[in-house]
Design a protein around this motif. Structure first.
Motif, PDB file in Angstrom:
ATOM      1  N   VAL A 281      11.406   2.213  16.598  1.00 40.68           N
ATOM      2  CA  VAL A 281      12.447   2.810  15.773  1.00 40.68           C
ATOM      3  C   VAL A 281      11.831   3.463  14.544  1.00 40.68           C
ATOM      4  CG1 VAL A 281      14.509   2.321  14.405  1.00 40.68           C
ATOM      5  CG2 VAL A 281      14.123   1.102  16.547  1.00 40.68           C
ATOM      6  N   ASN A 282      12.350   4.627  14.188  1.00 37.17           N
ATOM      7  CA  ASN A 282      11.936   5.297  12.964  1.00 37.17           C
ATOM      8  C   ASN A 282      13.075   5.204  11.949  1.00 37.17           C
ATOM      9  OD1 ASN A 282      10.635   6.805  11.029  1.00 37.17           O
ATOM     10  ND2 ASN A 282      11.144   8.773  11.964  1.00 37.17           N
ATOM     11  N   PHE A 283      12.971   4.245  11.039  1.00 39.31           N
ATOM     12  CA  PHE A 283      13.954   4.131   9.984  1.00 39.31           C
ATOM     13  C   PHE A 283      13.670   5.213   8.942  1.00 39.31           C
ATOM     14  CE2 PHE A 283      13.656  -0.061  11.881  1.00 39.31           C
ATOM     15  CZ  PHE A 283      14.990  -0.400  12.039  1.00 39.31           C
ATOM     16  N   THR A 284      14.680   5.983   8.591  1.00 39.47           N
ATOM     17  CA  THR A 284      14.438   7.169   7.776  1.00 39.47           C
ATOM     18  C   THR A 284      14.442   6.902   6.277  1.00 39.47           C
ATOM     19  OG1 THR A 284      16.794   7.710   7.875  1.00 39.47           O
ATOM     20  CG2 THR A 284      15.362   8.733   9.510  1.00 39.47           C
ATOM     21  N   LEU A 285      15.092   5.835   5.825  1.00 38.74           N
ATOM     22  CA  LEU A 285      15.129   5.596   4.392  1.00 38.74           C
ATOM     23  C   LEU A 285      14.701   4.185   4.017  1.00 38.74           C
ATOM     24  CD1 LEU A 285      15.741   6.756   1.603  1.00 38.74           C
ATOM     25  CD2 LEU A 285      18.106   5.964   1.873  1.00 38.74           C
ATOM     26  N   GLU A 286      15.478   3.154   4.385  1.00 39.27           N
ATOM     27  CA  GLU A 286      15.212   1.826   3.834  1.00 39.27           C
ATOM     28  C   GLU A 286      15.310   0.721   4.871  1.00 39.27           C
ATOM     29  OE1 GLU A 286      16.283  -1.000   0.017  1.00 39.27           O
ATOM     30  OE2 GLU A 286      17.075   1.034   0.136  1.00 39.27           O
ATOM     31  N   ILE A 287      14.407  -0.256   4.729  1.00 35.30           N
ATOM     32  CA  ILE A 287      14.439  -1.526   5.466  1.00 35.30           C
ATOM     33  C   ILE A 287      14.323  -2.632   4.425  1.00 35.30           C
ATOM     34  CG2 ILE A 287      13.358  -2.932   7.256  1.00 35.30           C
ATOM     35  CD1 ILE A 287      11.829  -0.377   8.115  1.00 35.30           C
ATOM     36  N   ASP A 288      15.265  -3.558   4.429  1.00 37.25           N
ATOM     37  CA  ASP A 288      15.187  -4.694   3.513  1.00 37.25           C
ATOM     38  C   ASP A 288      15.431  -5.978   4.299  1.00 37.25           C
ATOM     39  OD1 ASP A 288      15.249  -6.565   1.521  1.00 37.25           O
ATOM     40  OD2 ASP A 288      16.742  -5.545   0.277  1.00 37.25           O
TER      41      ASP A 288
ATOM     42  N   ASN B   7       3.412   8.035  11.906  1.00 38.09           N
ATOM     43  CA  ASN B   7       4.492   8.816  12.499  1.00 38.09           C
ATOM     44  C   ASN B   7       5.867   8.430  11.974  1.00 38.09           C
ATOM     45  OD1 ASN B   7       4.260   6.284  13.740  1.00 38.09           O
ATOM     46  ND2 ASN B   7       5.299   7.010  15.606  1.00 38.09           N
ATOM     47  N   LYS B   8       5.938   7.428  11.089  1.00 37.74           N
ATOM     48  CA  LYS B   8       7.220   6.969  10.562  1.00 37.74           C
ATOM     49  C   LYS B   8       7.583   7.740   9.299  1.00 37.74           C
ATOM     50  CE  LYS B   8       7.519   3.772  13.747  1.00 37.74           C
ATOM     51  NZ  LYS B   8       7.559   2.323  13.469  1.00 37.74           N
ATOM     52  N   THR B   9       8.867   7.672   8.911  1.00 35.43           N
ATOM     53  CA  THR B   9       9.339   8.411   7.740  1.00 35.43           C
ATOM     54  C   THR B   9      10.087   7.525   6.746  1.00 35.43           C
ATOM     55  OG1 THR B   9      11.369   9.049   8.914  1.00 35.43           O
ATOM     56  CG2 THR B   9       9.524  10.591   8.997  1.00 35.43           C
ATOM     57  N   VAL B  10       9.927   6.205   6.849  1.00 36.35           N
ATOM     58  CA  VAL B  10      10.629   5.285   5.966  1.00 36.35           C
ATOM     59  C   VAL B  10      10.139   5.432   4.526  1.00 36.35           C
ATOM     60  CG1 VAL B  10       9.035   3.345   6.332  1.00 36.35           C
ATOM     61  CG2 VAL B  10      11.452   2.898   5.786  1.00 36.35           C
ATOM     62  N   HIS B  11      11.061   5.247   3.561  1.00 36.61           N
ATOM     63  CA  HIS B  11      10.729   5.377   2.147  1.00 36.61           C
ATOM     64  C   HIS B  11      10.631   4.021   1.436  1.00 36.61           C
ATOM     65  CE1 HIS B  11      11.989   9.480   3.009  1.00 36.61           C
ATOM     66  NE2 HIS B  11      11.566   9.859   1.830  1.00 36.61           N
ATOM     67  N   PHE B  12      11.549   3.109   1.755  1.00 32.25           N
ATOM     68  CA  PHE B  12      11.635   1.822   1.058  1.00 32.25           C
ATOM     69  C   PHE B  12      11.471   0.697   2.081  1.00 32.25           C
ATOM     70  CE2 PHE B  12      14.266   4.945  -1.020  1.00 32.25           C
ATOM     71  CZ  PHE B  12      14.109   4.755  -2.381  1.00 32.25           C
ATOM     72  N   VAL B  13      10.547  -0.212   1.828  1.00 25.48           N
ATOM     73  CA  VAL B  13      10.366  -1.384   2.687  1.00 25.48           C
ATOM     74  C   VAL B  13      10.230  -2.616   1.803  1.00 25.48           C
ATOM     75  CG1 VAL B  13       8.956  -2.520   4.438  1.00 25.48           C
ATOM     76  CG2 VAL B  13       9.266  -0.041   4.516  1.00 25.48           C
ATOM     77  N   ASP B  14      11.125  -3.581   2.009  1.00 22.62           N
ATOM     78  CA  ASP B  14      11.059  -4.844   1.280  1.00 22.62           C
ATOM     79  C   ASP B  14      10.999  -5.982   2.294  1.00 22.62           C
ATOM     80  OD1 ASP B  14      11.248  -7.035  -0.378  1.00 22.62           O
ATOM     81  OD2 ASP B  14      12.936  -6.263  -1.553  1.00 22.62           O
ATOM     82  N   LEU B  15       9.825  -6.622   2.383  1.00 22.08           N
ATOM     83  CA  LEU B  15       9.608  -7.756   3.285  1.00 22.08           C
ATOM     84  C   LEU B  15       9.290  -9.021   2.494  1.00 22.08           C
ATOM     85  CD1 LEU B  15       7.327  -5.960   5.923  1.00 22.08           C
ATOM     86  CD2 LEU B  15       9.812  -6.191   5.940  1.00 22.08           C
ATOM     87  N   SER B  16       9.595  -9.028   1.222  1.00 25.78           N
ATOM     88  CA  SER B  16       9.174 -10.108   0.338  1.00 25.78           C
ATOM     89  C   SER B  16       9.862 -11.432   0.661  1.00 25.78           C
ATOM     90  CB  SER B  16       9.455  -9.725  -1.114  1.00 25.78           C
ATOM     91  OG  SER B  16      10.844  -9.530  -1.330  1.00 25.78           O
ATOM     92  N   ARG B  17       9.184 -12.521   0.270  1.00 23.81           N
ATOM     93  CA  ARG B  17       9.702 -13.887   0.390  1.00 23.81           C
ATOM     94  C   ARG B  17      10.114 -14.228   1.822  1.00 23.81           C
ATOM     95  NH1 ARG B  17      10.300 -16.357  -4.612  1.00 23.81           N
ATOM     96  NH2 ARG B  17       9.957 -14.930  -6.360  1.00 23.81           N
ATOM     97  N   ASN B  18       9.145 -14.069   2.709  1.00 25.96           N
ATOM     98  CA  ASN B  18       9.254 -14.491   4.096  1.00 25.96           C
ATOM     99  C   ASN B  18       8.008 -15.302   4.452  1.00 25.96           C
ATOM    100  OD1 ASN B  18      11.719 -13.394   5.683  1.00 25.96           O
ATOM    101  ND2 ASN B  18      11.110 -11.627   4.445  1.00 25.96           N
ATOM    102  N   LEU B  19       7.730 -15.416   5.729  1.00 28.45           N
ATOM    103  CA  LEU B  19       6.555 -16.147   6.206  1.00 28.45           C
ATOM    104  C   LEU B  19       5.655 -15.230   7.030  1.00 28.45           C
ATOM    105  CD1 LEU B  19       8.480 -19.365   7.353  1.00 28.45           C
ATOM    106  CD2 LEU B  19       7.188 -19.065   5.222  1.00 28.45           C
ATOM    107  N   PHE B  20       5.676 -13.936   6.727  1.00 27.09           N
ATOM    108  CA  PHE B  20       4.874 -12.981   7.479  1.00 27.09           C
ATOM    109  C   PHE B  20       3.383 -13.258   7.255  1.00 27.09           C
ATOM    110  CE2 PHE B  20       8.730 -10.173   6.981  1.00 27.09           C
ATOM    111  CZ  PHE B  20       9.062 -10.183   8.324  1.00 27.09           C
TER     112      PHE B  20
END
Length: 334
Positions: free
Chosen positions: A218-225, A242-255
């Motif tokens: 999937v190509n998320f075009t703006l934001e993933i939180d 090849n992606k076009t996402v602008h905002f990514v917030d993966l904080s406070r997980n167990l990644f």
């Protein structure tokens, strides 16, 4: 992470819809079936200050919080915002069959589950049931509302898993399920969104497990939180040149993954990875990004912070509590 463009747009929508509407039904009187349904909706609630203008001697297209189609007199918008209204959304909501926008927002005394009658509103484009005290599951029948462009169920007490059927919404531009009590994993079907993938807000829940591999398609075009959950594994499949996402917030997980191997899209401006188990070093590719917000604190990163780009414009708090990161703005490497 800074407020997203999408959230600002829809906040503006809330403020606009909170104003009294001029009559849009000058050429057509309010539909009698809609009027009956609206009076049933009014009767379902206690403390009806919001409905004070809903008077029997006034055409319902003149009532506060409503918009009618000027040609048919059918109600196309119902907006109930901010108040002491208490009760449950009644089944009569499903009788407003031409409704395109339905908003119940900032109503802490609105309780119960999302009524199945909403499945009858096949013309809905925006469904916003946010900042209420709604409970129960996220209903799978929402996947039947094929005209939805924005679905916001944030800031409620919804529980259970995310229904896979939501990927069946072909026009969806934004999906907010954040700040609930959702459990389980992100559905594998979310890698198969029909059309353009929506901006996806799942933060402040209790989601767990790894991201489905399909979501890498999937190509998320703006934001993933996805912040503040219990998600695990390697989320680097969200990134790529090849992606076009602008905002990514993966904080406070167990990644847990090697950040040095990740290629980021040129479009990325906001990246929050704090409080995870990320290891490796910061890749040089980060210097090529026009970053406005960046945070990798509280991980297990090591090595010198690459010089250049925006990386030295952030303070120590962006980088601290890592295993052995060094170099400006942190102390020099030894």
């Amino acid at each position: 992470m800074q407020a997203s463009i999408g959230f600002v747009v829809f906040l503006s929508l809330y403020l606009f819809l909170s104003l009294p509407y001029p009559s849009l039904g000058a050429n057509a009187k309010c539909n009698s079936n809609d009027r009956k349904a609206l009076l049933q909706i009014k009767a379902a609630f206690i403390d009806r200050y919001h409905f004070v203008s809903w008077a029997p001697d006034v055409d319902c297209c003149e009532w506060y919080g409503l918009e009618c189609d000027p040609n048919t007199g059918r109600v196309i918008t119902l907006s109930v915002l901010a108040g002491n209204l208490s009760g449950q959304i009644p089944p009569a909501i499903g009788d407003l069959t031409d409704l395109q926008i339905l908003i119940f927002h900032k109503l802490s005394n609105v309780t119960g589950q999302i009524p199945s009658a909403i499945s009858k509103l096949v013309h809905l484009k925006q469904l916003i049931l946010s900042n209420t005290n709604l409970s129960g599951p996220v209903p799978s029948f929402l996947g039947q509302l094929k005209n939805l462009t924005f679905l916001d169920l944030s800031f409620n007490n919804l529980a259970g898993s995310i229904p896979p059927s939501l990927f069946e919404l072909p026009n969806l531009g934004g999906l907010r399920l954040d700040r609930n009590k959702l459990t389980g994993s992100i559905p594998d079907s979310f890698g198969n969104f029909v059309g353009t993938a929506p901006d996806l807000y799942l933060s402040h829940n209790m989601l767990s497990g790894p991201l489905p591999k399909s979501i890498g398609n999937v190509n998320f075009t703006l934001e993933i939180d996805f912040s503040r959950n219990n998600l695990q594994g390697d989320p680097s499949l969200l990134f790529g040149k090849n992606k076009t996402v602008h905002f990514v917030d993966l904080s406070r997980n167990l990644f847990e993954f090697d950040l040095s191997k990740v290629e980021f899209p040129d479009s990325l401006t906001n990246l929050d990875l704090n409080h995870n188990k990320i290891f490796g070093s910061l890749p040089n590719g980060l210097t090529e990004l026009t970053l406005q917000f960046f945070n990798v604190s509280y991980n297990s990163l090591c090595g010198q912070i690459p010089q250049g780009g925006k990386l030295q414009s952030f303070d120590n708090y962006t980088y601290f509590h890592n295993r052995c990161l060094c170099g400006a703005p942190l102390p020099d490497c030894k």
